[in-house]
Every structure is written in C-alpha cells, then in structure tokens.
Design a protein around this motif. Structure first.
Motif, PDB file in Angstrom:
ATOM      1  N   MET A   1      49.648  61.840  44.743  1.00 38.86           N
ATOM      2  CA  MET A   1      49.371  61.793  43.303  1.00 38.86           C
ATOM      3  C   MET A   1      47.879  61.955  42.999  1.00 38.86           C
ATOM      4  O   MET A   1      47.504  62.311  41.911  1.00 38.86           O
ATOM      5  CB  MET A   1      49.871  60.479  42.700  1.00 38.86           C
ATOM      6  N   PHE A   2      47.040  61.676  43.986  1.00 37.01           N
ATOM      7  CA  PHE A   2      45.610  61.898  43.787  1.00 37.01           C
ATOM      8  C   PHE A   2      45.309  63.388  43.950  1.00 37.01           C
ATOM      9  O   PHE A   2      45.867  64.049  44.819  1.00 37.01           O
ATOM     10  CB  PHE A   2      44.786  61.110  44.817  1.00 37.01           C
ATOM     11  N   ASN A   3      44.422  63.909  43.108  1.00 39.79           N
ATOM     12  CA  ASN A   3      43.886  65.248  43.308  1.00 39.79           C
ATOM     13  C   ASN A   3      42.366  65.130  43.280  1.00 39.79           C
ATOM     14  O   ASN A   3      41.814  64.047  43.082  1.00 39.79           O
ATOM     15  CB  ASN A   3      44.411  66.231  42.250  1.00 39.79           C
ATOM     16  N   LEU A   4      41.684  66.245  43.473  1.00 43.50           N
ATOM     17  CA  LEU A   4      40.226  66.196  43.580  1.00 43.50           C
ATOM     18  C   LEU A   4      39.580  65.650  42.311  1.00 43.50           C
ATOM     19  O   LEU A   4      38.680  64.802  42.368  1.00 43.50           O
ATOM     20  CB  LEU A   4      39.687  67.593  43.888  1.00 43.50           C
ATOM     21  N   MET A   5      40.043  66.125  41.143  1.00 44.11           N
ATOM     22  CA  MET A   5      39.420  65.706  39.883  1.00 44.11           C
ATOM     23  C   MET A   5      39.692  64.237  39.589  1.00 44.11           C
ATOM     24  O   MET A   5      38.808  63.504  39.134  1.00 44.11           O
ATOM     25  CB  MET A   5      39.900  66.605  38.736  1.00 44.11           C
ATOM     26  N   PHE A   6      40.919  63.792  39.846  1.00 43.60           N
ATOM     27  CA  PHE A   6      41.229  62.380  39.603  1.00 43.60           C
ATOM     28  C   PHE A   6      40.486  61.503  40.603  1.00 43.60           C
ATOM     29  O   PHE A   6      40.041  60.403  40.263  1.00 43.60           O
ATOM     30  CB  PHE A   6      42.731  62.137  39.688  1.00 43.60           C
ATOM     31  N   ASP A   7      40.349  61.978  41.833  1.00 46.67           N
ATOM     32  CA  ASP A   7      39.618  61.215  42.836  1.00 46.67           C
ATOM     33  C   ASP A   7      38.167  61.014  42.400  1.00 46.67           C
ATOM     34  O   ASP A   7      37.598  59.922  42.567  1.00 46.67           O
ATOM     35  CB  ASP A   7      39.664  61.950  44.173  1.00 46.67           C
ATOM     36  N   ARG A   8      37.574  62.051  41.816  1.00 45.14           N
ATOM     37  CA  ARG A   8      36.214  61.924  41.296  1.00 45.14           C
ATOM     38  C   ARG A   8      36.152  60.985  40.098  1.00 45.14           C
ATOM     39  O   ARG A   8      35.173  60.258  39.917  1.00 45.14           O
ATOM     40  CB  ARG A   8      35.694  63.303  40.894  1.00 45.14           C
ATOM     41  N   PHE A   9      37.210  60.997  39.288  1.00 42.26           N
ATOM     42  CA  PHE A   9      37.283  60.114  38.118  1.00 42.26           C
ATOM     43  C   PHE A   9      37.337  58.650  38.547  1.00 42.26           C
ATOM     44  O   PHE A   9      36.732  57.776  37.918  1.00 42.26           O
ATOM     45  CB  PHE A   9      38.525  60.486  37.310  1.00 42.26           C
ATOM     46  N   VAL A  10      38.053  58.382  39.626  1.00 46.07           N
ATOM     47  CA  VAL A  10      38.229  57.011  40.119  1.00 46.07           C
ATOM     48  C   VAL A  10      37.035  56.551  40.948  1.00 46.07           C
ATOM     49  O   VAL A  10      36.752  55.348  41.018  1.00 46.07           O
ATOM     50  CB  VAL A  10      39.533  56.921  40.947  1.00 46.07           C
ATOM     51  N   ASP A  11      36.330  57.484  41.543  1.00 46.88           N
ATOM     52  CA  ASP A  11      35.291  57.152  42.519  1.00 46.88           C
ATOM     53  C   ASP A  11      34.282  56.096  42.048  1.00 46.88           C
ATOM     54  O   ASP A  11      33.944  55.183  42.814  1.00 46.88           O
ATOM     55  CB  ASP A  11      34.567  58.427  42.949  1.00 46.88           C
ATOM     56  N   PRO A  12      33.769  56.156  40.795  1.00 48.60           N
ATOM     57  CA  PRO A  12      32.805  55.116  40.367  1.00 48.60           C
ATOM     58  C   PRO A  12      33.387  53.710  40.387  1.00 48.60           C
ATOM     59  O   PRO A  12      32.653  52.731  40.591  1.00 48.60           O
ATOM     60  CB  PRO A  12      32.442  55.536  38.940  1.00 48.60           C
ATOM     61  N   ALA A  13      34.697  53.592  40.199  1.00 48.42           N
ATOM     62  CA  ALA A  13      35.332  52.270  40.205  1.00 48.42           C
ATOM     63  C   ALA A  13      35.436  51.695  41.607  1.00 48.42           C
ATOM     64  O   ALA A  13      35.656  50.487  41.765  1.00 48.42           O
ATOM     65  CB  ALA A  13      36.722  52.364  39.577  1.00 48.42           C
ATOM     66  N   ARG A  14      35.283  52.545  42.633  1.00 47.61           N
ATOM     67  CA  ARG A  14      35.396  52.072  44.013  1.00 47.61           C
ATOM     68  C   ARG A  14      34.172  51.272  44.458  1.00 47.61           C
ATOM     69  O   ARG A  14      34.201  50.622  45.503  1.00 47.61           O
ATOM     70  CB  ARG A  14      35.604  53.264  44.941  1.00 47.61           C
ATOM     71  N   LEU A  15      33.109  51.326  43.686  1.00 45.42           N
ATOM     72  CA  LEU A  15      31.902  50.578  44.054  1.00 45.42           C
ATOM     73  C   LEU A  15      32.154  49.078  44.029  1.00 45.42           C
ATOM     74  O   LEU A  15      31.681  48.340  44.895  1.00 45.42           O
ATOM     75  CB  LEU A  15      30.755  50.938  43.105  1.00 45.42           C
ATOM     76  N   ARG A  16      32.897  48.631  43.031  1.00 50.70           N
ATOM     77  CA  ARG A  16      33.231  47.200  42.900  1.00 50.70           C
ATOM     78  C   ARG A  16      34.682  47.083  42.423  1.00 50.70           C
ATOM     79  O   ARG A  16      34.945  46.829  41.256  1.00 50.70           O
ATOM     80  CB  ARG A  16      32.269  46.507  41.932  1.00 50.70           C
ATOM     81  N   PRO A  17      35.640  47.257  43.351  1.00 56.21           N
ATOM     82  CA  PRO A  17      37.057  47.303  42.978  1.00 56.21           C
ATOM     83  C   PRO A  17      37.777  45.956  43.041  1.00 56.21           C
ATOM     84  O   PRO A  17      39.002  45.911  42.905  1.00 56.21           O
ATOM     85  CB  PRO A  17      37.626  48.255  44.036  1.00 56.21           C
ATOM     86  N   GLN A  18      37.035  44.880  43.259  1.00 60.98           N
ATOM     87  CA  GLN A  18      37.681  43.578  43.470  1.00 60.98           C
ATOM     88  C   GLN A  18      38.599  43.210  42.292  1.00 60.98           C
ATOM     89  O   GLN A  18      38.246  43.406  41.124  1.00 60.98           O
ATOM     90  CB  GLN A  18      36.626  42.485  43.668  1.00 60.98           C
ATOM     91  N   LEU A  19      39.738  42.627  42.621  1.00 58.12           N
ATOM     92  CA  LEU A  19      40.707  42.257  41.587  1.00 58.12           C
ATOM     93  C   LEU A  19      40.142  41.190  40.653  1.00 58.12           C
ATOM     94  O   LEU A  19      40.469  41.164  39.464  1.00 58.12           O
ATOM     95  CB  LEU A  19      42.004  41.773  42.224  1.00 58.12           C
ATOM     96  N   TRP A  20      39.304  40.304  41.181  1.00 57.91           N
ATOM     97  CA  TRP A  20      38.746  39.265  40.303  1.00 57.91           C
ATOM     98  C   TRP A  20      37.872  39.892  39.229  1.00 57.91           C
ATOM     99  O   TRP A  20      37.808  39.386  38.097  1.00 57.91           O
ATOM    100  CB  TRP A  20      37.994  38.209  41.104  1.00 57.91           C
ATOM    101  N   ARG A  21      37.212  40.992  39.553  1.00 57.74           N
ATOM    102  CA  ARG A  21      36.415  41.694  38.542  1.00 57.74           C
ATOM    103  C   ARG A  21      37.315  42.319  37.481  1.00 57.74           C
ATOM    104  O   ARG A  21      36.977  42.311  36.295  1.00 57.74           O
ATOM    105  CB  ARG A  21      35.550  42.766  39.196  1.00 57.74           C
ATOM    106  N   LEU A  22      38.451  42.863  37.910  1.00 59.39           N
ATOM    107  CA  LEU A  22      39.400  43.451  36.962  1.00 59.39           C
ATOM    108  C   LEU A  22      39.951  42.389  36.015  1.00 59.39           C
ATOM    109  O   LEU A  22      40.046  42.610  34.796  1.00 59.39           O
ATOM    110  CB  LEU A  22      40.541  44.129  37.715  1.00 59.39           C
ATOM    111  N   VAL A  23      40.314  41.234  36.569  1.00 56.07           N
ATOM    112  CA  VAL A  23      40.828  40.144  35.734  1.00 56.07           C
ATOM    113  C   VAL A  23      39.748  39.656  34.767  1.00 56.07           C
ATOM    114  O   VAL A  23      39.994  39.500  33.560  1.00 56.07           O
ATOM    115  CB  VAL A  23      41.334  38.979  36.613  1.00 56.07           C
TER     116      VAL A  23
END
Length: 294
Positions: free
Chosen positions: A1-23
């Motif tokens: 389901m990931f493609n190159l453009m979506f992977d780039r879209f998500v990439d900045p969120a990978r810096l701090r992906p902790q669930l506690w931050r999301l909550v």
C-alpha cells in the motif's frame, strides 16, 4: 500500500513516531480546538451581550441563517491551527510537512475540485429530474455571501483534512505498516465525528457510515498522491455543493441557495439516496485515481 510519494509524505513523521506523542498530540488538538471555540464564543458574548448570547448559541446549534452558518465555519479555525502547532511542538517537525509538496498540493486541489464540481453538477441535473429544489436564499444575497462561504469552506475542509488525512494518517503510518490501522482508523474516526442523532434521527448511522466511506476515499487519494491536495479538493467541492448550492433540509442550510424537499431524518428517502451517493463516490474515486496518476 505504500508507494514512493506516500512514503515521502510519511517520512517526516518517522522522526518521532512514538504512540505517546500521538496520544498527547490528539489531546492537544482537541484542547486547542476547544480554546478556539471559547475565544469565538467570547467574541460573540462581547458583541451581542449577555441577554442575546443564549439566543445566538441556539442559532449556531441549528445553523439556518447566514450569520450562524458563517460562525460555524469560523469555529474550525482553531481546528485548522491545532495540528500545525502539534506537529511543530510535539513531533518537532515543520507544519508544512502535514501538507506535502506545495506545488503538488495546489495542483491536486485545483484539479480534483474542478473534476468533482463538474461531475456533481451533472448529477444535480439528474437529481432535478426526480425532485424539485426549494429556494432558500435570494440570488442577490446568496451571491454577496458566496466569497465568505467559499473562504469558510476552505478553512473547514482544510481543518478536517489536516487532522484525519494528514496528522493521524502520517503518525500511524510511521508506526504501523498495515493500512487497516493508518487508513481505516482515521476514516472511522472521521465518520464518528458526524454522529448526530438529534439531527439525523434514524439515519444517524447511515450518515456516519457515509462519512467513513468518504474518509476511506480521501485516505486513498492521499496515499496515491502523497499530499492532502486531492482529498482537500474533493472535500471542498463536495461541501460546496452540499452546503452552498443544495443543502439537505435540517442540516447546515444558512448559506445554501436551495434546499431539498426532504429532511436528513427522512427514513424512507435518505437510505435509498445514500446508496446513490455511495455509487457516485466510487465513480468519482475511480476517475480521480486515473487522472491523478498521470
């Protein structure tokens, strides 16, 4: 389901992906939204005085006048600002990363909104063969309010896209690979925020389901393009028709030129019409997928 453009879209969120931050971020978005409402209601209090304040709250709860509807639109300003603050403060990433590449966002928004408006205009013609629209606002008043209505819809739809198709999708996709999590959960949440049994009556869960289905379509367009432009454009065009051109009676009708001859809580017509709406949504989705891939 990931493609190159979506992977780039998500990439900045990978810096701090902790669930506690999301909550924490989700809680802060809600609190900032409430703060925005408090400021808005405070301004209303100062403008109309204590005696008329409760009267205005009633009008806002049932937005059948232009002023009440515009206030409802203004209530989304805090919601639009909130995920940008949270992205910067909680996840330490730029607010612009919620949108995707700027040029592509604007291109996808313009292309998608134009296509959806064109298709929906044709479908309105088909609808008019079966139903007679009821005039609501006079033409002169409607045209004078149209710029404000468009601005309000841009804010309202952007606010929801930033939360459900940007912030939540990005942070969940940064943590989980399954689309059942990063695509389905935000779509279900989007459907649930449309839960309003007071207005929709027996059709409440039909409205929720329809909104969730739109959420899935918007999520897939976001996945396909790697920006919120297409989802935002579809959302804006859809709401422009549903709120400004032809509103279903007993919904947000204060800025609409016409009203439907049936209400949102009509348990005979609305379920059947919703099936048609879902078929239309699938058709539009398939067309947009084909166009946006080019």
């Amino acid at each position: 389901m990931f493609n190159l453009m979506f992977d780039r879209f998500v990439d900045p969120a990978r810096l701090r992906p902790q669930l506690w931050r999301l909550v924490l971020g989700s809680v802060l978005i809600f609190l900032i939204y409430l703060l925005g409402l408090a400021i808005l209601f405070g301004l209303i209090w100062l403008s109309v005085g204590r005696a008329s304040f409760m009267l205005w709250l009633g009008r806002i709860a049932n937005p059948t006048t232009p002023a009440a509807t515009l206030i409802v639109m203004a209530s989304f300003i805090g919601m639009a600002i909130a995920p940008m603050i949270v992205a910067r403060r909680v996840h330490k990433r730029a607010a612009a990363t919620l949108f995707g590449p700027r040029v592509r966002v604007m291109r996808d928004f313009a292309m998608t909104s134009a296509i959806v408006l064109a298709l929906y205009s044709v479908l309105l013609g088909v609808w008019s063969l079966q139903f007679d629209a009821i005039p609501n606002l006079p033409w002169t008043l409607w045209l004078s309010l149209l710029p404000l209505a468009i601005c309000g819809l841009l804010v309202q739809t952007l606010a929801e896209e930033l939360i459900f198709r940007a912030y939540l999708m990005q942070q969940l996709a940064a943590r989980f690979k399954s689309p059942l999590i990063w695509m389905l959960l935000p779509s279900l949440a989007f459907g649930l925020v449309h839960y309003d049994p007071t207005t929709a009556g027996a059709n409440t869960w039909i409205v929720v389901g329809s909104a969730a289905a739109f959420g899935l379509v918007a999520a897939d367009l976001t996945r396909l393009t790697g920006t919120i432009g297409a989802a935002w454009g579809y959302h804006f065009a859809n709401n422009l028709i549903a709120i400004v051109v032809l509103s279903t009676d007993n919904t947000i009708t204060g800025l609409s030129r016409y009203l439907t001859p049936y209400s949102i809580n009509d348990s005979d017509l609305v379920p059947m019409l919703t099936i048609g709406d879902l078929m239309t949504m699938i058709l539009v989705w398939l067309i947009l997928r084909r166009v946006l891939r080019r």
